[in-house]
Scaffold this active site. Structure first.
Site, mmCIF file in Angstrom:
data_model
loop_
_atom_site.group_PDB
_atom_site.id
_atom_site.type_symbol
_atom_site.label_atom_id
_atom_site.label_comp_id
_atom_site.label_asym_id
_atom_site.label_seq_id
_atom_site.Cartn_x
_atom_site.Cartn_y
_atom_site.Cartn_z
ATOM 1 N N TYR A 19 46.822 25.555 46.730
ATOM 2 C CA TYR A 19 45.944 26.091 45.329
ATOM 3 C C TYR A 19 47.428 26.638 44.373
ATOM 4 O O TYR A 19 47.152 26.648 43.320
ATOM 5 C CB TYR A 19 45.069 26.978 45.645
ATOM 6 C CG TYR A 19 43.851 27.898 44.463
ATOM 7 C CD1 TYR A 19 43.622 27.392 43.736
ATOM 8 C CD2 TYR A 19 44.868 28.850 43.944
ATOM 9 C CE1 TYR A 19 42.492 27.746 42.944
ATOM 10 C CE2 TYR A 19 43.979 29.577 42.734
ATOM 11 C CZ TYR A 19 42.908 29.314 42.134
ATOM 12 O OH TYR A 19 42.231 29.450 41.009
ATOM 13 N N HIS A 23 49.030 25.912 40.704
ATOM 14 C CA HIS A 23 48.708 26.972 39.129
ATOM 15 C C HIS A 23 49.615 26.970 39.415
ATOM 16 O O HIS A 23 50.260 27.274 38.076
ATOM 17 C CB HIS A 23 47.721 27.975 39.817
ATOM 18 C CG HIS A 23 46.093 28.212 39.767
ATOM 19 N ND1 HIS A 23 45.915 26.847 40.754
ATOM 20 C CD2 HIS A 23 45.630 27.842 38.631
ATOM 21 C CE1 HIS A 23 44.443 26.525 40.787
ATOM 22 N NE2 HIS A 23 44.464 27.192 38.768
ATOM 23 N N TYR A 42 45.211 34.371 29.342
ATOM 24 C CA TYR A 42 44.567 33.872 30.823
ATOM 25 C C TYR A 42 45.230 34.263 31.488
ATOM 26 O O TYR A 42 46.330 33.201 31.647
ATOM 27 C CB TYR A 42 43.720 32.493 30.828
ATOM 28 C CG TYR A 42 42.894 31.659 31.645
ATOM 29 C CD1 TYR A 42 42.474 32.325 32.647
ATOM 30 C CD2 TYR A 42 43.430 30.438 31.999
ATOM 31 C CE1 TYR A 42 41.505 32.074 34.069
ATOM 32 C CE2 TYR A 42 42.127 29.739 33.014
ATOM 33 C CZ TYR A 42 41.598 30.811 33.449
ATOM 34 O OH TYR A 42 41.126 29.971 34.555
#
Length: 112
Positions: A19, A23, A42
């Site tokens: 993960y 990213h 974000y």
């Protein structure tokens, strides 16, 4: 008016590295789609046990979600991320556990 959105997800312990790596090198077309559909400022944070906290600012949350849902890249990204999360059976962006903002320094200072 800008909304501050915060959400929580849980990454499976054995998926934390994958993960994180995904990213660290987010697909350029995904980055462009997020920006084009209004996901501003974000950030995603992750605790060592895989607890994920996301934060972004928007003018219209539902328009952001609808905008991303209409993109091909989001469908590919959600499929690529699907197996990383604990306890969800739908795309992660449909399973956010939203957190309620209880304090904001700038809002409080504006009231003085």
């Amino acid at each position: 008016m800008t909304q501050r959105i915060c959400f929580q997800l849980q990454v499976k312990p054995d998926h934390i590295e994958a993960y994180t790596e995904a990213h660290a090198a987010l697909w350029p077309d995904m980055l462009e789609a997020l920006k084009a559909t209004g996901w501003n400022n974000y950030s995603i944070f992750m605790r060592d046990d895989g607890l994920v906290i996301g934060y972004f600012e928007t003018e219209d949350l539902q328009a952001n979600l609808d905008g991303m849902a209409a993109t091909e890249v989001n469908a590919r990204w959600q499929a690529a991320m699907a197996d990383h999360f604990v306890g969800i059976d739908r795309p992660a962006d449909e399973a956010f556990n939203y957190l309620t903002e209880v304090f904001n320094l700038d809002d409080q200072l504006a009231k003085l």
